[in-house]
Write a protein that holds these residues in place. Structure first.
Motif, PDB file in Angstrom:
ATOM      1  N   ASN A   1       0.978  -1.173  -0.435  1.00  0.00           N
ATOM      2  CA  ASN A   1       0.207   0.031   0.217  1.00  0.00           C
ATOM      3  C   ASN A   1       0.799   1.554  -0.168  1.00  0.00           C
ATOM      4  OD1 ASN A   1      -2.611  -0.761  -0.280  1.00  0.00           O
ATOM      5  ND2 ASN A   1      -2.588  -1.395   2.175  1.00  0.00           N
TER       6      ASN A   1
ATOM      7  N   ALA B   1     -18.667   1.766   7.794  1.00  0.00           N
ATOM      8  CA  ALA B   1     -17.580   2.329   7.697  1.00  0.00           C
ATOM      9  C   ALA B   1     -16.682   2.712   9.430  1.00  0.00           C
ATOM     10  CB  ALA B   1     -16.785   3.695   6.641  1.00  0.00           C
TER      11      ALA B   1
ATOM     12  N   ARG C   1     -14.067   0.846   9.817  1.00  0.00           N
ATOM     13  CA  ARG C   1     -12.879   0.601   9.153  1.00  0.00           C
ATOM     14  C   ARG C   1     -11.892   1.746   8.886  1.00  0.00           C
ATOM     15  NH1 ARG C   1     -13.299  -2.420   3.655  1.00  0.00           N
ATOM     16  NH2 ARG C   1     -10.709  -2.744   4.242  1.00  0.00           N
TER      17      ARG C   1
ATOM     18  N   GLU D   1      -8.269   1.682   9.694  1.00  0.00           N
ATOM     19  CA  GLU D   1      -7.647   1.230   9.173  1.00  0.00           C
ATOM     20  C   GLU D   1      -6.091   2.159   8.572  1.00  0.00           C
ATOM     21  OE1 GLU D   1      -9.672  -1.566   6.393  1.00  0.00           O
ATOM     22  OE2 GLU D   1     -10.576  -2.743   8.378  1.00  0.00           O
TER      23      GLU D   1
ATOM     24  N   TYR E   1      -7.663   3.562   5.066  1.00  0.00           N
ATOM     25  CA  TYR E   1      -8.827   3.627   4.189  1.00  0.00           C
ATOM     26  C   TYR E   1      -9.593   4.746   4.713  1.00  0.00           C
ATOM     27  CZ  TYR E   1     -13.763   2.145   4.213  1.00  0.00           C
ATOM     28  OH  TYR E   1     -15.352   2.350   4.004  1.00  0.00           O
ATOM     29  N   ARG E   2      -9.804   5.818   3.381  1.00  0.00           N
ATOM     30  CA  ARG E   2     -10.942   6.325   3.082  1.00  0.00           C
ATOM     31  C   ARG E   2     -12.187   6.372   2.928  1.00  0.00           C
ATOM     32  NH1 ARG E   2      -5.936   6.709   0.289  1.00  0.00           N
ATOM     33  NH2 ARG E   2      -4.403   8.283   0.782  1.00  0.00           N
TER      34      ARG E   2
ATOM     35  N   THR F   1     -12.531   8.949  -1.382  1.00  0.00           N
ATOM     36  CA  THR F   1     -11.724   8.736  -1.735  1.00  0.00           C
ATOM     37  C   THR F   1     -10.887   9.631  -2.589  1.00  0.00           C
ATOM     38  OG1 THR F   1     -11.777   6.692  -2.214  1.00  0.00           O
ATOM     39  CG2 THR F   1      -9.099   7.530  -2.753  1.00  0.00           C
TER      40      THR F   1
ATOM     41  N   GLY G   1      -5.032   9.111   5.084  1.00  0.00           N
ATOM     42  CA  GLY G   1      -5.672   7.306   5.285  1.00  0.00           C
ATOM     43  C   GLY G   1      -4.987   7.342   6.219  1.00  0.00           C
TER      44      GLY G   1
END
Ligand code: ADP
Length: 570
Positions: free
Chosen positions: A336, A494, A497, A500, A503-504, A507, A517
């Protein structure tokens, strides 16, 4: 025992009576022999002053003087028998060689005693030398000692029999008196010896019992300890006998293999059906250590096969699902990171290329340069966040906690962001007047508030609000902080999440606002390091509330908590 006492008693009685009888016979016999000797001696000496002729004349004239209770023999100096009151003298052989005669001839008198085989009787002799040289011998027979014994035997036997019967009864009574209290003795509780002689035995039994009880307690304690360990360990533990039978299994084994029935007593092959695992078990039983991986119910285990001293094998199942996942997460994170870094770099190099080639219209140049500046800033922000995260992963920010007033830190951070809030048309309010001390690291906590407040401003709307409130629990001094905004909100799916890495929710918007993120992932990591909790509730279009909870300053948690990668997501 009873029979032995009876037998010994009977033997003792018989032996003692026989001995007493023999001794008495001997004494009596001796006494009797001495009396006999004295009697014949006295009789012989009565006639000592007389000549043989005188004696014979006297005896033939007055046979009444011839003693009839004993044998009297007159013997000539040459040994020829001259007279005998019991047999005809002429029939007697020469007596010169008889011991008593020889001695009488030599010293004047002689005594002897002989056993006659033919008569089976004992004869005592006493001989005296008469003035004329002839010898007068008196003799008397008596029972031999054996005869005496023979005669004593029946009464002695009768007495022995009688005493044996009495002894038998006495032995019975005696054994009962000894044995019955022994049988009746209670060995539980305090032992009371029925008679003094048993006191050492009772003491020995008591001591032995106490020792055994002590050993049993120690054993029970050890077993309990082992059981507690076995029952409470997350790792599965199996003990297999030399024959491959499962002899012990802890509850975790049941969970790992989803067992509904106990496995103890079954063969190990009923659990480990895979041929290579069965083979490793066999090798462990043969004394070799091995490791292997097992997949069961979507979880991954590392099995350690070890031989056990004295035969058998121990199998330990370690759940490696988490560490495996952590490893996977780390790999994903690297991938990532590369991706995230590549995106701005691609834009930068694209714009730079256009500019370098002189392809941009003069009016666009400033726009492209601004893009390059923005993307570089994003790149730098990204690198900063990645560096911070890896630092947190590695040393949890380093060093120990100090007493930190988070209300003050939040206020300071809010001041730093005031300009940004104003630019976004968002009112930013920090309600903490009172100090809120927690054990913590000021720099990390400032980073935490910066990320939360920045998000609250970024994902807000013009005219919106951001408010930070504090609450301290008077009881345990824990501090709860709520960062509330009236922004765009986060859909419920979300809520988890967003913590994490990378994570967005939206985006395009996040990119537009320069988000990496990583802000909330860092925030969560910092909260966990502080032994705290972070949670989020939100309504789309209405706003978001992020709640933080920290243990208060009085708690003893003065060192950072270990945080594993899975706890903070990818
Ligand atoms: P970013 O750097 O993109 O803001 P974060 O980890 O801080 O990354 O946040 C992750 C995502 O969670 C954001 O991209 C955004 O979609 C969402 N988010 C975070 N905070 C808020 C908030 N206060 N209101 C609405 N959405 C938020």
């Amino acid at each position: 025992m009873r029979a032995r006492i009876r037998r010994d008693m009977a033997l003792l009685t018989a032996a003692s009576i026989t001995l007493v009888a023999v001794a008495l016979c001997l004494i009596f016999y001796r006494q009797f022999a001495m009396t006999l000797q004295a009697e014949i001696k006295a009789r012989a000496e009565m006639f000592r002053e007389m000549n043989a002729a005188q004696l014979m004349a006297a005896w033939s004239a007055q046979p009444v003087f011839v003693p009839n209770d004993m044998r009297m023999t007159l013997i000539a100096p040459d040994g020829t028998a001259l007279y005998d009151n019991t047999v005809i003298a002429k029939t007697l052989d020469n007596h010169a060689d008889r011991a008593e005669i020889r001695r009488a001839r030599a010293v004047g008198f002689g005594a002897s005693s002989r056993y006659s085989d033919t008569l089976r009787r004992q004869t005592s002799y006493f001989a005296v030398r008469l003035p004329d040289g002839c010898i007068l011998r008196a003799a008397k027979t008596s029972d031999s000692i054996f005869a005496l014994f023979g005669r004593a035997l029946p009464p002695v036997a009768a007495v022995i029999t009688l005493l044996a019967i009495i002894g038998h009864i006495a032995a019975d009574r005696l054994t009962s008196r000894i044995v019955e209290p022994l049988n009746a003795m209670r060995l539980d509780g305090e032992i009371i010896p029925p008679y003094d002689e048993l006191t050492p035995l009772a003491r020995a039994i008591t001591e032995q019992r106490e020792r055994i009880a002590g050993q049993l307690t120690a054993l029970a304690e050890r077993t309990a300890t082992i059981n507690v360990i076995m029952d409470n360990m997350d790792e599965g533990a199996l003990l297999v006998s030399r024959q491959g039978t499962i002899v012990a299994a802890n509850p975790s084994i049941g969970t790992i293999f989803a067992l509904s029935q106990p496995v103890i007593g079954n063969n190990i092959l009923t659990l480990l059906r895979e041929p290579h695992l069965a083979e490793l078990t066999r090798r462990a039983l043969a004394g070799h250590r091995h490791e292997a991986t097992l997949k069961r119910q979507e979880r991954e285990y590392r099995i350690y096969f070890s031989p056990v001293l004295g035969g058998g094998a121990a199998l330990l199942f370690l759940d490696t699902t988490e560490s495996g996942r952590a490893e996977r997460l780390r790999r994903e994170f690297s991938a990532n990171v590369s991706h995230e870094l590549k995106t701005p770099l691609t834009s930068i190099s694209g714009y730079a290329e256009i500019l370098a080639e002189g392809l941009a219209r003069p009016g666009d140049q400033a726009k492209f340069l601004a893009k390059i500046k923005d993307e570089s800033a994003r790149l730098l922000a990204l690198i900063d966040d990645i560096l911070l995260l890896s630092r947190l992963d590695e040393d949890r920010g380093g060093g120990d906690f100090t007493e930190t007033d988070i209300a003050a830190i939040a206020a300071k951070t809010a001041a730093v962001l005031a300009e940004k809030a104003e630019a976004a048309g968002v009112s930013l309010r920090c309600a903490g007047q009172e100090p809120m001390p927690i054990p913590g690291k000021p720099s990390l906590l400032a980073e935490l508030f910066f990320n939360l407040l920045e998000n609250a401003i970024k994902y807000n709307r013009p005219g919106g609000e951001v408010e930070v409130t504090f609450r301290r629990d008077d009881h345990d001094r824990r501090v709860t902080v709520v960062v509330r905004d009236t922004g765009i909100g986060i859909p419920q799916a979300a809520w988890e999440r967003v913590f994490e890495r990378f994570y967005r929710v939206d985006t395009s918007r996040a990119k537009k606002t320069g988000g990496t993120g990583l802000g909330l992932a860092i925030a969560k990591h910092i909260v966990l390091i502080h032994h705290g909790e972070i949670s989020l509730t939100s309504r789309v279009g209405e706003g978001t509330s992020v709640t933080l909870m920290f243990p208060g300053w009085t708690t003893k948690l003065l060192t950072p908590a270990p945080v594993t990668a899975p706890a903070i997501g990818r």
